[in-house]
Design a protein around this motif. Structure first.
Motif, PDB file in Angstrom:
ATOM      1  N   ARG B 164       0.837  -1.212   0.000  1.00  0.00           N
ATOM      2  CA  ARG B 164       0.000   0.000   0.000  1.00  0.00           C
ATOM      3  C   ARG B 164       0.865   1.253   0.000  1.00  0.00           C
ATOM      4  N   ILE B 165       1.946   1.208   0.768  1.00  0.00           N
ATOM      5  CA  ILE B 165       2.811   2.382   0.831  1.00  0.00           C
ATOM      6  C   ILE B 165       3.449   2.655  -0.525  1.00  0.00           C
ATOM      7  N   ALA B 166       3.968   1.589  -1.128  1.00  0.00           N
ATOM      8  CA  ALA B 166       4.632   1.769  -2.415  1.00  0.00           C
ATOM      9  C   ALA B 166       3.671   2.327  -3.448  1.00  0.00           C
ATOM     10  N   THR B 167       2.441   1.799  -3.466  1.00  0.00           N
ATOM     11  CA  THR B 167       1.513   2.329  -4.475  1.00  0.00           C
ATOM     12  C   THR B 167       1.083   3.753  -4.134  1.00  0.00           C
ATOM     13  N   GLN B 168       0.989   4.054  -2.840  1.00  0.00           N
ATOM     14  CA  GLN B 168       0.669   5.444  -2.489  1.00  0.00           C
ATOM     15  C   GLN B 168       1.771   6.384  -2.993  1.00  0.00           C
ATOM     16  N   ILE B 169       3.009   5.967  -2.802  1.00  0.00           N
ATOM     17  CA  ILE B 169       4.119   6.802  -3.259  1.00  0.00           C
ATOM     18  C   ILE B 169       4.050   6.996  -4.771  1.00  0.00           C
ATOM     19  N   VAL B 170       3.858   5.909  -5.479  1.00  0.00           N
ATOM     20  CA  VAL B 170       3.800   6.014  -6.938  1.00  0.00           C
ATOM     21  C   VAL B 170       2.635   6.902  -7.371  1.00  0.00           C
ATOM     22  N   ARG B 171       1.497   6.733  -6.683  1.00  0.00           N
ATOM     23  CA  ARG B 171       0.303   7.504  -7.034  1.00  0.00           C
ATOM     24  C   ARG B 171       0.518   8.994  -6.819  1.00  0.00           C
ATOM     25  N   GLN B 172       1.200   9.341  -5.737  1.00  0.00           N
ATOM     26  CA  GLN B 172       1.261  10.754  -5.352  1.00  0.00           C
ATOM     27  C   GLN B 172       2.532  11.467  -5.770  1.00  0.00           C
ATOM     28  N   ALA B 173       3.564  10.706  -6.157  1.00  0.00           N
ATOM     29  CA  ALA B 173       4.866  11.324  -6.402  1.00  0.00           C
ATOM     30  C   ALA B 173       4.817  12.367  -7.505  1.00  0.00           C
ATOM     31  N   ARG B 174       5.435  13.492  -7.231  1.00  0.00           N
ATOM     32  CA  ARG B 174       5.564  14.509  -8.282  1.00  0.00           C
ATOM     33  C   ARG B 174       6.771  15.364  -7.963  1.00  0.00           C
ATOM     34  N   VAL B 175       7.287  16.001  -8.985  1.00  0.00           N
ATOM     35  CA  VAL B 175       8.381  16.936  -8.777  1.00  0.00           C
ATOM     36  C   VAL B 175       7.807  18.310  -8.987  1.00  0.00           C
ATOM     37  N   ARG B 176       7.975  19.149  -7.979  1.00  0.00           N
ATOM     38  CA  ARG B 176       7.384  20.481  -8.043  1.00  0.00           C
ATOM     39  C   ARG B 176       7.845  21.260  -9.259  1.00  0.00           C
ATOM     40  N   GLY B 177       6.955  21.993  -9.809  1.00  0.00           N
ATOM     41  CA  GLY B 177       7.312  22.891 -10.894  1.00  0.00           C
ATOM     42  C   GLY B 177       7.738  22.146 -12.141  1.00  0.00           C
ATOM     43  N   SER B 178       7.417  20.865 -12.208  1.00  0.00           N
ATOM     44  CA  SER B 178       7.774  20.163 -13.430  1.00  0.00           C
ATOM     45  C   SER B 178       6.572  19.349 -13.867  1.00  0.00           C
ATOM     46  N   GLU B 179       6.295  19.432 -15.125  1.00  0.00           N
ATOM     47  CA  GLU B 179       5.131  18.738 -15.642  1.00  0.00           C
ATOM     48  C   GLU B 179       5.477  17.314 -16.066  1.00  0.00           C
ATOM     49  N   GLU B 180       6.806  17.038 -16.110  1.00  0.00           N
ATOM     50  CA  GLU B 180       7.209  15.716 -16.580  1.00  0.00           C
ATOM     51  C   GLU B 180       6.655  14.669 -15.646  1.00  0.00           C
ATOM     52  N   ARG B 181       6.283  13.562 -16.205  1.00  0.00           N
ATOM     53  CA  ARG B 181       5.727  12.499 -15.398  1.00  0.00           C
ATOM     54  C   ARG B 181       6.717  11.376 -15.256  1.00  0.00           C
ATOM     55  N   PHE B 182       6.498  10.622 -14.210  1.00  0.00           N
ATOM     56  CA  PHE B 182       7.234   9.395 -14.036  1.00  0.00           C
ATOM     57  C   PHE B 182       6.657   8.323 -14.931  1.00  0.00           C
ATOM     58  N   ALA B 183       7.532   7.567 -15.537  1.00  0.00           N
ATOM     59  CA  ALA B 183       7.081   6.294 -16.067  1.00  0.00           C
ATOM     60  C   ALA B 183       7.424   5.290 -14.985  1.00  0.00           C
TER      61      ALA B 183
END
Ligand SMILES: Nc1ncnc2c1ncn2[C@@H]1O[C@H](COP(=O)(O)OP(=O)(O)OP(=O)(O)O)[C@@H](O)[C@H]1O
Ligand SMILES: [Mg+2]
Lengths: 590, 464
Positions: B164-183
């Motif tokens: 659950r933690i890992a998926t929460q991290i993946v779901r919420q992760a973002r880098v501020r001020g950048s629109e690029e997404r994680f693959a």
């Protein structure tokens, strides 16, 4: 040259046949890609070769070519500020040549052969005079803070026939000729030296000077002498790398060599970048102008971990021979030992403890023994030193394992790191109970040039910390209330020692480097506080009122006072301690 | 390397054991090359040469050697190392541990064939990771900040909610001020079908992620394939990161299964066992996986790794977490204690660490007071923990007022700072402010690790 054939490939070990005539530690080139290897065993006509590059794709029957040479380092201008791999390939140059990935089979010259250096000839040296190994014939200002002294190579002695005038030369141009018995030696600005062999010196000198590291727990409690050797064992995350990097940043040495051996790529990148940004406190120049990096990260070929530590030692001795104080740190020697174990297992040698080869100890010794303060070979007469720190990474942080235990046999200072301190964010997490230094007596004379007696302060600090450990045992059983006030005071002062003195952030702009003067005054302040507190306690002042004195908070922030202002701060605070305690007594008694 | 593409074939298998085949050598066999073992039934399995001498060749067979009939099987040498087809069109696809599609979709139309072992990054070409990834999880963002290019594992225990933690991290992760997404490249290594399915499902349904590639080796798939699984995943990740400028997060679960496979293999080869039977080279072997993360000079993409492992017996000194900790840039350790108390995510912040945190936080990245607040929170919590242990032995009567405040702090810290909802996303400012609110319950002069100027600026007492 001997040319044999691959007979077996097993990971980094290749066995070749038809190899009679080759020698132990000879460099050989394996297969169609001419991978670099070194002969580490010979049986009949078979040679056992440890290969320093990935052996995937090598097949039985491919050629193995001897070089007739031992694995050697190139020594000359062009070393400072560079990053090399374990085979002394210049990694920063390779990036330009082949991109950001390390491919195998790449050959690149260690020193730049196209760069011209300004050579300034030694004016005192006359044509026709007799010269020998390590005599200084000229200078190159390699960086603004590092003068590279050009020395006559070992194996050359005779009469100086010719030296070029001051001017720009490449390292492979002949800059001098020496004649002996009709034979002429051409001398260039660089020379070669086999990395497994230590460079000669005239004699060893006693290690009497403190290696000033600026890290308080070392300088004050567990000193290392210039030319000494120390080990830093600790579990993962205990702070070995940060400590070693801090040492290479701030130690008052002329040259610092950082060997990352079987560790992380990002750490290496961090070191490289921060050495460009940070400046040397005494010269104001970027730190990389007096540093050399050797990087063989954990995912690079394992056999080259061994060459990276010996390469480091060779570079260290070379600069030592110029009369410099050199610091070499190796992170981590355990990874090198593991590489030894792996190769030994593949050679089917009889395994010793935990599978390590029986020669683990002697191999470690052959590294640490290259440290020392020496009278150098050559004219003019000079002394130089190489100090070695090795990190040890014991599995499960259990120090009873073979690498830690074998290392302890050869070192002078043990900086024992404690994971539980690190978990509490007490950094550097040096255990004051388990660490020791055999250089204490040697360096106490050095410390005595300051007025206060270092040995006494040190002894008292250690006594209090030892006492604290005993008292804590009691506290854990019956609680702190059972202790008399004197003992509670010891707990209080020990806490000051731990938090306000021993803890030192590697990232604090001011506190990351604490010069010995400041360190000593800090110790003195804490003990003055202790003495006064002890006195007034005896006069009936309750401990709570002592603890409430505002002076306590001031002491807790003394680390942040810059070294320049510290003497002033010291005088003031000593007065304040005196006054506030006197007032306290007056308040109670009067 | 220029391999001659002559494919060699052989019919004389000498013996078979565990996952190893021993055969008579034929000329030209290359160390580490891939072979195809063709069974009588026509089924073929991949294998790799792991030792070759003039007389004998040892082959490690992915899929194991069961049913390999020594007499009738054929071994076909491929002349090259294990390569997988890669393409920028792999998103949404599911592959097995050797990179073969198992989702019923078409074959991958390869843009390239890449060696699953990758090539080490030149350390001089690396860029120190420094871009803060906001996960919205306070314990992580505030105390264990992750940066792009870091490798930060989760040390879990059986039954703890790492999924659950890992998926929460993946779901919420973002880098501020950048629109690029994680693959996201997800590798399931020897986990149950349910676990693998849970991950794939939650990764796919998480609204921000259209970009998932899954490499699945379930518990029922051949053990030996587990050796290849993380390498296949990282090869895909490298292709996307370095060729297509993508920021890739690689999630690998469960590294413990990988290490078991390694141990099994080592035993089959009759190697001298190291600690607890794991091979002596496990550190190096794991490093060849974990080191495939980072950033590179002049390249836009990055690889961030989050391997998950379950600590056998919750023992952090066990070789698997121990060697992992020696390679990764910190660890997120889950605590059974906190889990029992109902705290989610049950992060043991004292045993956890992010080594690259300092480069990713502070002015312009998170907030100027971040580092000091972090140090103070952890140190205060450590003091509270110590006092808890003490009172458990000697009772709480003798405690001073100060001590009581610390005890109270530790409780609050677990309930209000660490504890948060599985779908709650806190900004870093919110996280730091919660931290300040809790620190404000302590006497001000206890906040020794925070500069006076920050206290003046951020302490609730001065803020209103
Ligand atoms: N002197 C210090 N000041 C501040 N923080 C420190 C200090 N020493 C260590 N740390 C912290 O501890 C972390 C781990 O330290 P470090 O990387 O040096 O451990 P290590 O012993 O080298 O571990 P490994 O064996 O896994 O390489 C650092 O990232 C840093 O956060
Ligand atoms: Mg380290």
């Amino acid at each position: 040259m001997v040319i044999g054939k691959v007979w077996r490939v097993s990971g980094p070990l290749v066995i070749a046949e038809n190899m009679s005539g080759s020698m132990i530690y000879e460099v050989v080139y394996i297969g169609n890609d001419a991978l670099i290897g070194e002969i580490i065993g010979i049986q009949g006509d078979k040679a056992f070769i440890q290969v320093y590059e990935d052996t995937s794709g090598v097949s039985v029957g491919e050629p193995v070519e001897g070089s007739g040479k031992l694995l050697s380092a190139e020594l000359g201008p062009g070393l400072i500020g560079k990053v090399f791999d374990g085979l002394q390939r210049p990694l920063s140059e390779l990036e330009v040549l082949i991109g950001p990935f390390v491919k195998r089979g790449v050959k690149a010259s260690s020193l730049p052969k196209d760069v011209k250096w300004f050579f300034r000839r030694e004016k005192g040296l006359e044509i026709g005079s007799k010269v020998g190994p390590n005599d200084i014939i000229g200078y190159v200002e390699e960086t603004p803070i590092m003068t590279h002294k050009i020395m006559v190579p070992h194996g050359v002695s005779g009469y100086l026939k010719e030296v070029v005038g001051d001017g720009d030369y490449r390292v492979d141009e002949v800059i001098a000729r020496v004649e002996s018995g009709g034979k002429v030696f051409n001398i260039k600005m660089y020379q070669e030296w086999p990395i497994r062999k230590s460079r000669p010196y005239v004699r060893r000198l006693e290690p009497t000077e403190l290696l000033i590291t600026g890290t308080r727990v070392l300088d004050a409690l567990f000193p290392v002498a210039v030319g000494g050797k120390a080990a830093v064992p600790g579990g993962f995350g205990s702070g070995k790398t940060v400590l070693l990097q801090t040492l290479t940043k701030w130690s008052r040495t002329h040259i610092n060599i950082y060997v990352g051996c079987g560790e992380r790529g990002n750490e290496m990148a961090d070191a490289l970048h921060s050495f460009k940004k940070l400046v040397d406190p005494s010269s104001g120049r970027p730190l990389y102008e007096k540093a050399i990096f050797i990087a063989n990260t954990s995912n690079m070929p394992v056999a080259a971990r061994e060459t990276s530590v010996f390469l480091g030692a060779t570079l260290g001795e070379y600069f030592r021979d110029m009369g410099y104080d050199v610091l070499l740190v190796a992170d981590s020697t355990s990874r090198w030992a593991e590489a030894m174990r792996e190769i030994s297992a593949r050679m089917e040698e009889m395994p010793g403890e935990e599978g390590f080869p029986a020669y683990l100890g002697s191999r470690l010794a052959s590294f640490y023994e290259r440290s020392g303060r020496v009278e150098c070979v050559g004219n003019p007469s000079r002394s130089g030193s190489l100090t070695i720190f090795g990190a040890v990474s014991p599995p499960g942080a259990d120090f009873s394992e073979p690498v830690t235990q074998n290392t302890l046999r050869y070192i002078g200072t043990l900086i024992s790191l404690d994971v539980s301190l690190a978990n509490r964010r007490h950094f550097p997490s040096v255990s004051w109970l388990l660490s020791y230094s055999l250089y204490v007596d040697n360096v106490s004379a050095w410390w005595s040039k300051f007025n206060t007696s270092w040995s006494e302060l040190r002894r008292e600090f250690l006594r209090l910390l030892q006492k604290e450990a005993e008292l804590m045992e009691i506290v854990r059983l019956v609680g702190p209330d059972a202790l008399p006030d004197q003992d509670k005071l010891i707990l209080e002062v020990s806490k000051m020692i731990r938090e306000d003195f021993l803890q030192q952030s590697a990232y604090h702009p001011i506190d990351s480097y604490s010069p010995p003067e400041k360190t000593l005054m800090m110790m003195d302040i804490i003990l003055k506080y202790y003495k006064k507190a002890y006195d007034v306690l005896l006069q009936g002042v309750p401990l709570v009122s002592i603890k409430e004195l505002p002076i306590r908070a001031k002491i807790s922030r003394m680390k942040e006072v810059s070294p320049n202002e510290f003497s002033k701060f010291y005088v003031n605070i000593v007065n304040e301690i005196e006054e506030s305690f006197n007032n306290l007594v007056k308040g109670v008694v009067g | 390397m220029n391999y001659t593409l002559s494919i060699k074939e052989l019919r004389s298998v000498l013996s078979a054991k565990g996952s190893l085949l021993f055969i008579k050598s034929i000329p030209g066999v290359r160390y580490s090359e891939i072979v195809e073992v063709v069974l009588e039934s026509g089924e073929s399995r991949l294998g790799q040469v792991i030792d070759v001498s003039r007389d004998a060749t040892v082959i490690q067979v992915f899929g194991g050697v069961s049913e390999v009939n020594v007499k009738t099987s054929k071994v076909r040498f491929k002349g090259e190392s294990l390569r997988i087809p890669v393409s920028s069109d792999m998103f949404g696809r599911v592959m097995d541990g050797l990179g073969r599609p198992i989702d019923g979709g078409p074959n991958i139309i390869p843009e390239d064939f890449l060696d699953i072992n990758g090539v080490p990054i030149n350390p001089a070409s690396r860029l120190p990771p420094s871009e803060f990834i906001e996960t919205g999880v306070s314990s992580i963002d505030g105390l264990l900040s992750i940066v792009r290019g870091q490798k930060l594992p989760i040390f879990s225990g059986s039954g703890l909610p790492h999924n659950r933690i890992a998926t929460q991290i993946v779901r919420q992760a973002r880098v501020r001020g950048s629109e690029e997404r994680f693959a996201v490249v997800f590798a399931a290594i020897g986990v149950t079908y349910e676990d693998a399915y849970y991950f794939m499902n939650s990764l796919r349904t998480a609204s921000t992620i259209e970009n998932v590639v899954s490499i699945i080796n379930t518990a029922s798939a051949p053990t030996i394939e587990r050796i290849a699984t993380p390498r296949v995943a990282l090869t895909v990740a490298e292709f996307l990161a370095w060729r297509y400028d993508t920021h890739v997060l690689v999630l690998m679960v469960d590294i413990t299964n990988y290490c078991e496979a390694l141990r099994e293999l080592s035993a089959a080869r009759e190697e001298v066992p190291g600690r607890r039977g794991y091979p002596g080279y496990m550190y190096t072997d794991l490093a060849t996986i974990y080191e495939r993360a980072g950033r590179i000079n002049g390249k836009k993409g990055s690889i961030t790794q989050m391997p998950i492992l379950t600590m056998p017996d919750d023992d952090i000194t066990h070789p698997i977490p121990d060697l992992t900790g020696y390679i990764t840039e910190g660890q997120i350790v889950l605590s059974r204690d906190l889990f029992r108390k109902g705290v989610y995510p049950p992060v043991d912040v004292l045993l956890s660490l992010s080594r690259l945190m300092k480069d990713g936080i502070g002015t312009g990245k998170t907030r100027e007071d971040h580092y000091q607040v972090f140090m103070q929170l952890v140190s205060a919590y450590a003091e509270g923990q110590y006092l808890r242990e003490l009172t458990a032995i000697v009772g709480s009567e003798s405690l001073s007022d100060r001590d009581r405040k610390y005890l109270n702090f530790a409780d609050l810290f677990e309930r209000r700072f660490i504890n948060q909802g599985e779908f709650e996303r806190r900004s870093i400012e919110e996280t730091l402010n919660v931290g300040w609110d809790l620190l404000a319950t302590l006497p001000e002069d206890e906040l020794k690790l925070i500069g006076v100027d920050y206290i003046r600026k951020y302490h609730p007492k001065y803020r209103s």
